[in-house]
Design an enzyme around this catalytic site. Structure first.
Site, PDB file in Angstrom:
ATOM      1  N   THR A 173      -7.467   0.767  -5.017  1.00  0.00           N
ATOM      2  CA  THR A 173      -8.582   0.453  -5.904  1.00  0.00           C
ATOM      3  C   THR A 173      -8.882  -1.034  -5.829  1.00  0.00           C
ATOM      4  OG1 THR A 173      -7.830   2.223  -7.363  1.00  0.00           O
ATOM      5  CG2 THR A 173      -9.419   0.651  -8.271  1.00  0.00           C
TER       6      THR A 173
ATOM      7  N   ASN B 274      -3.370   4.543 -13.891  1.00  0.00           N
ATOM      8  CA  ASN B 274      -2.143   5.130 -13.349  1.00  0.00           C
ATOM      9  C   ASN B 274      -0.915   4.789 -14.184  1.00  0.00           C
ATOM     10  OD1 ASN B 274      -3.436   6.428 -11.275  1.00  0.00           O
ATOM     11  ND2 ASN B 274      -3.050   4.836  -9.770  1.00  0.00           N
TER      12      ASN B 274
ATOM     13  N   ARG C 138       1.261   0.729  -4.338  1.00  0.00           N
ATOM     14  CA  ARG C 138      -0.009   0.427  -3.653  1.00  0.00           C
ATOM     15  C   ARG C 138      -1.271   0.796  -4.439  1.00  0.00           C
ATOM     16  NH1 ARG C 138      -0.767   1.706   2.393  1.00  0.00           N
ATOM     17  NH2 ARG C 138      -0.596   3.837   1.687  1.00  0.00           N
ATOM     18  N   ASP C 139      -1.152   1.368  -5.629  1.00  0.00           N
ATOM     19  CA  ASP C 139      -2.352   1.660  -6.420  1.00  0.00           C
ATOM     20  C   ASP C 139      -2.045   1.549  -7.910  1.00  0.00           C
ATOM     21  OD1 ASP C 139      -5.076   2.209  -6.669  1.00  0.00           O
ATOM     22  OD2 ASP C 139      -4.776   4.378  -6.729  1.00  0.00           O
ATOM     23  N   LEU C 140      -1.300   0.506  -8.271  1.00  0.00           N
ATOM     24  CA  LEU C 140      -0.969   0.287  -9.674  1.00  0.00           C
ATOM     25  C   LEU C 140      -2.219  -0.208 -10.397  1.00  0.00           C
ATOM     26  CD1 LEU C 140       1.449   0.278 -11.681  1.00  0.00           C
ATOM     27  CD2 LEU C 140       1.589  -2.173 -11.259  1.00  0.00           C
TER      28      LEU C 140
END
Length: 188
Positions: A90, A55, A49-51
């Site tokens: 993001t 990260n 959910r935040d690749l």
């Protein structure tokens, strides 16, 4: 990680020169393998959910490692998607169905992967890019170049030979497929 995150390399004018095309494509392949593990080979199905590029950590050999699982969700059994009332992540890396409706699935990470691929190929950050002629972000600009049969204009200014150019363009096409299709049509 000794080499910090991917964004420290691809968006830095000096450090980006340290990543030739072979290494960039190996990084894309490594991220894809990491997502495959999370989505398919792990005991639990994990949606990151935040690749995003910050990260993705790079070890001493520049091998990518997906990090920061603070927003990750795990699915059990046959569960394939979920919905949240609190959208976190993001912007620029979120698929529209997640940003607008809170729906997420493996396809959400596939969308984010597509954005990361286009950033690696172009050396441009999605959230900071605006095509001066058409006012498009990186995704729209990439798609326009693809349709107009000018994909090589997206490729970062790194020396390459013709043999690798076709491979870079193939990876660009993969990135575009990940971000441009309707949610139900996106590859898993």
């Amino acid at each position: 990680m000794p080499n910090r995150s991917l964004d420290c390399f691809i968006f830095d004018p000096t450090r980006s020169k340290l990543l030739d095309w072979t290494k960039r494509l190996e990084i894309v392949d490594g991220i894809a393998r990491g997502l495959l593990y999370l989505h398919q080979d792990s005991t639990l199905r994990i949606i990151h959910r935040d690749l995003k590029t910050s990260n993705i950590l790079l070890d001493i050999d520049m091998i990518p490692k997906i990090s920061d699982f603070g927003l990750a969700r795990s699915f059990m059994g046959d569960q394939a998607e979920a919905k949240t009332n609190r959208v976190m992540g993001t912007y620029g890396y979120m698929p529209p169905e997640y940003a607008v409706h809170g729906s997420f699935s493996i396809k959400s990470d596939v969308f984010s992967f597509g954005v990361v691929v286009l950033e690696i190929i172009s050396g441009k950050k999605n959230s900071g890019f605006c095509d001066p002629r058409h006012g498009l972000n990186l995704l729209g600009h990439s798609w326009r170049l693809w349709i107009e049969e000018r994909p090589e204009e997206l490729i970062a200014d790194i020396l390459y030979d013709e043999a690798i150019c076709s491979e870079i363009i193939r990876f660009m096409h993969v990135g575009l497929l990940c971000v441009q299709q309707q949610p139900e049509d996106r590859p898993n």
